[in-house]
Design a protein around this motif. Structure first.
Motif, mmCIF file in Angstrom:
data_model
loop_
_atom_site.group_PDB
_atom_site.id
_atom_site.type_symbol
_atom_site.label_atom_id
_atom_site.label_comp_id
_atom_site.label_asym_id
_atom_site.label_seq_id
_atom_site.Cartn_x
_atom_site.Cartn_y
_atom_site.Cartn_z
ATOM 1 N N VAL A 105 -6.918 57.957 -1.190
ATOM 2 C CA VAL A 105 -6.092 57.463 -0.096
ATOM 3 C C VAL A 105 -4.689 58.017 -0.288
ATOM 4 O O VAL A 105 -4.162 58.033 -1.404
ATOM 5 C CB VAL A 105 -6.050 55.921 -0.068
ATOM 6 C CG1 VAL A 105 -4.950 55.411 0.848
ATOM 7 C CG2 VAL A 105 -7.386 55.342 0.351
ATOM 8 N N VAL A 106 -4.071 58.469 0.805
ATOM 9 C CA VAL A 106 -2.689 58.946 0.798
ATOM 10 C C VAL A 106 -1.878 58.044 1.716
ATOM 11 O O VAL A 106 -2.254 57.825 2.870
ATOM 12 C CB VAL A 106 -2.587 60.404 1.301
ATOM 13 C CG1 VAL A 106 -1.127 60.857 1.348
ATOM 14 C CG2 VAL A 106 -3.427 61.340 0.449
ATOM 15 N N GLU A 107 -0.767 57.539 1.184
ATOM 16 C CA GLU A 107 0.192 56.796 2.004
ATOM 17 C C GLU A 107 1.535 57.507 1.925
ATOM 18 O O GLU A 107 2.011 57.831 0.827
ATOM 19 C CB GLU A 107 0.359 55.347 1.513
ATOM 20 C CG GLU A 107 -0.871 54.482 1.670
ATOM 21 C CD GLU A 107 -1.185 54.039 3.089
ATOM 22 O OE1 GLU A 107 -0.488 54.464 4.041
ATOM 23 O OE2 GLU A 107 -2.146 53.271 3.260
ATOM 24 N N ILE A 108 2.137 57.780 3.085
ATOM 25 C CA ILE A 108 3.466 58.370 3.156
ATOM 26 C C ILE A 108 4.439 57.207 3.278
ATOM 27 O O ILE A 108 4.411 56.456 4.258
ATOM 28 C CB ILE A 108 3.572 59.351 4.338
ATOM 29 C CG1 ILE A 108 2.536 60.468 4.168
ATOM 30 C CG2 ILE A 108 4.988 59.911 4.447
ATOM 31 C CD1 ILE A 108 2.329 61.326 5.386
ATOM 32 N N VAL A 109 5.265 57.055 2.270
ATOM 33 C CA VAL A 109 6.143 55.887 2.148
ATOM 34 C C VAL A 109 7.322 56.019 3.102
ATOM 35 O O VAL A 109 7.964 57.061 3.184
ATOM 36 C CB VAL A 109 6.645 55.752 0.691
ATOM 37 C CG1 VAL A 109 7.581 54.563 0.539
ATOM 38 C CG2 VAL A 109 5.461 55.639 -0.273
ATOM 39 N N SER A 110 7.588 54.947 3.825
ATOM 40 C CA SER A 110 8.764 54.889 4.697
ATOM 41 C C SER A 110 9.526 53.611 4.347
ATOM 42 O O SER A 110 8.989 52.729 3.680
ATOM 43 C CB SER A 110 8.335 54.886 6.166
ATOM 44 O OG SER A 110 7.661 53.691 6.479
ATOM 45 N N PRO A 111 10.771 53.504 4.790
ATOM 46 C CA PRO A 111 11.532 52.293 4.467
ATOM 47 C C PRO A 111 10.826 51.002 4.887
ATOM 48 O O PRO A 111 10.854 50.010 4.172
ATOM 49 C CB PRO A 111 12.844 52.481 5.247
ATOM 50 C CG PRO A 111 12.997 53.962 5.352
ATOM 51 C CD PRO A 111 11.582 54.495 5.506
ATOM 52 N N SER A 112 10.133 51.033 6.025
ATOM 53 C CA SER A 112 9.490 49.813 6.522
ATOM 54 C C SER A 112 8.162 49.510 5.831
ATOM 55 O O SER A 112 7.675 48.386 5.908
ATOM 56 C CB SER A 112 9.278 49.918 8.032
ATOM 57 O OG SER A 112 8.403 50.982 8.319
ATOM 58 N N THR A 113 7.548 50.493 5.167
ATOM 59 C CA THR A 113 6.249 50.256 4.527
ATOM 60 C C THR A 113 6.325 50.284 3.000
ATOM 61 O O THR A 113 5.323 50.084 2.331
ATOM 62 C CB THR A 113 5.205 51.308 4.971
ATOM 63 O OG1 THR A 113 5.596 52.609 4.495
ATOM 64 C CG2 THR A 113 5.038 51.315 6.483
ATOM 65 N N ARG A 114 7.502 50.573 2.442
ATOM 66 C CA ARG A 114 7.663 50.764 0.995
ATOM 67 C C ARG A 114 7.037 49.642 0.173
ATOM 68 O O ARG A 114 6.225 49.884 -0.712
ATOM 69 C CB ARG A 114 9.144 50.907 0.648
ATOM 70 C CG ARG A 114 9.413 50.986 -0.855
ATOM 71 C CD ARG A 114 10.848 51.353 -1.155
ATOM 72 N NE ARG A 114 11.167 52.686 -0.723
ATOM 73 C CZ ARG A 114 10.737 53.802 -1.304
ATOM 74 N NH1 ARG A 114 9.955 53.727 -2.339
ATOM 75 N NH2 ARG A 114 11.072 54.969 -0.840
ATOM 76 N N ARG A 115 7.389 48.421 0.446
ATOM 77 C CA ARG A 115 6.876 47.297 -0.363
ATOM 78 C C ARG A 115 5.352 47.211 -0.292
ATOM 79 O O ARG A 115 4.681 47.062 -1.303
ATOM 80 C CB ARG A 115 7.514 45.985 0.097
ATOM 81 C CG ARG A 115 7.035 44.773 -0.671
ATOM 82 C CD ARG A 115 7.839 43.526 -0.290
ATOM 83 N NE ARG A 115 7.262 42.321 -0.792
ATOM 84 C CZ ARG A 115 7.261 41.932 -2.052
ATOM 85 N NH1 ARG A 115 7.806 42.683 -2.962
ATOM 86 N NH2 ARG A 115 6.711 40.788 -2.419
ATOM 87 N N ASN A 116 4.823 47.315 0.923
ATOM 88 C CA ASN A 116 3.361 47.241 1.067
ATOM 89 C C ASN A 116 2.671 48.414 0.375
ATOM 90 O O ASN A 116 1.640 48.233 -0.273
ATOM 91 C CB ASN A 116 2.968 47.197 2.548
ATOM 92 C CG ASN A 116 3.249 45.844 3.148
ATOM 93 O OD1 ASN A 116 3.204 44.830 2.484
ATOM 94 N ND2 ASN A 116 3.572 45.835 4.430
ATOM 95 N N ASP A 117 3.220 49.634 0.520
ATOM 96 C CA ASP A 117 2.603 50.806 -0.101
ATOM 97 C C ASP A 117 2.636 50.722 -1.626
ATOM 98 O O ASP A 117 1.653 51.033 -2.296
ATOM 99 C CB ASP A 117 3.288 52.095 0.356
ATOM 100 C CG ASP A 117 3.061 52.409 1.822
ATOM 101 O OD1 ASP A 117 2.091 51.890 2.412
ATOM 102 O OD2 ASP A 117 3.859 53.174 2.397
ATOM 103 N N LEU A 118 3.778 50.318 -2.180
ATOM 104 C CA LEU A 118 3.949 50.306 -3.638
ATOM 105 C C LEU A 118 3.291 49.118 -4.314
ATOM 106 O O LEU A 118 2.896 49.221 -5.481
ATOM 107 C CB LEU A 118 5.434 50.339 -4.007
ATOM 108 C CG LEU A 118 6.216 51.571 -3.547
ATOM 109 C CD1 LEU A 118 7.675 51.470 -3.976
ATOM 110 C CD2 LEU A 118 5.600 52.851 -4.054
#
Length: 193
Positions: A105-118
């Motif tokens: 799985v690849v997630e491109i981290v953005s300011p709005s998704t950072r917490r959920n992605d990490l």
């Protein structure tokens, strides 16, 4: 009318589509609403899809998808930026969703998704057995590759200086330049995702 505190995938499908292009996801009954990806995010996603798909097709080792729904049980459905499903696991490819754990799985981290992605998605992906999880950081132009070992993610070192390493995609040669090529087309600082 009060909305339920815990959602199901059926609730998710009953929601009207967002007029602003937001993406709805559900993790263990918790609803996540993510803004539409910014231009920089889309450029990086296109670059990754192009290179990963070319490698996977040439090697005949599976399938790469972008923005494909991953359905796990009746209370979890996520939409990663990119997924890879190995040939030997393609029985999880359903008509509308991936019905099980992708291999990568690849997630491109953005300011709005950072917490959920990490945090949130990382824990979910480890729990459901995603063998490799990539976190792509547009601002720092880095890719962190995490491999699942004994139920936990460990960081995979770069294959070489400036290149992404992968245990799941043997023989992949992907440079950071290829990942982030033309990514400066987006607004400074990663966009307002």
């Amino acid at each position: 009318m009060a909305l339920p505190r815990s959602f199901t995938v059926a609730d998710l499908y009953a929601m009207p589509e967002s007029e602003r292009g937001e993406r709805y996801e559900l993790i263990d009954g918790d609803l996540l609403v993510n803004p539409a990806p910014a231009l920089r995010h889309q450029v990086i996603s296109s670059n990754l899809f192009f290179h990963l798909s070319a490698h996977v097709r040439t090697q005949r080792i599976g399938w790469v998808g972008d923005n494909s729904g991953v359905h796990i049980g009746d209370r979890t459905r996520v939409v990663p930026d990119l997924v890879f499903v190995a040939r030997e696991h393609q029985d999880i490819l359903g008509e509308a969703n991936i019905e099980g754990s992708p291999d990568l799985v690849v997630e491109i981290v953005s300011p709005s998704t950072r917490r959920n992605d990490l945090l949130t998605k990382r824990a979910l992906y480890a729990r459901i057995g995603v063998r490799e999880y990539w976190l792509v950081e547009p601002v720092t132009q880095t890719v962190t590759v995490l491999a699942l070992e004994a139920g936990r993610y460990i960081e995979v070192p770069l294959a070489e200086v400036g290149a992404v390493g992968s245990r799941v995609l043997p023989g992949l040669h992907l440079t950071l330049h290829q990942v982030f090529e033309d990514a400066d087309l987006g607004p400074p600082g990663g966009g307002a995702e």
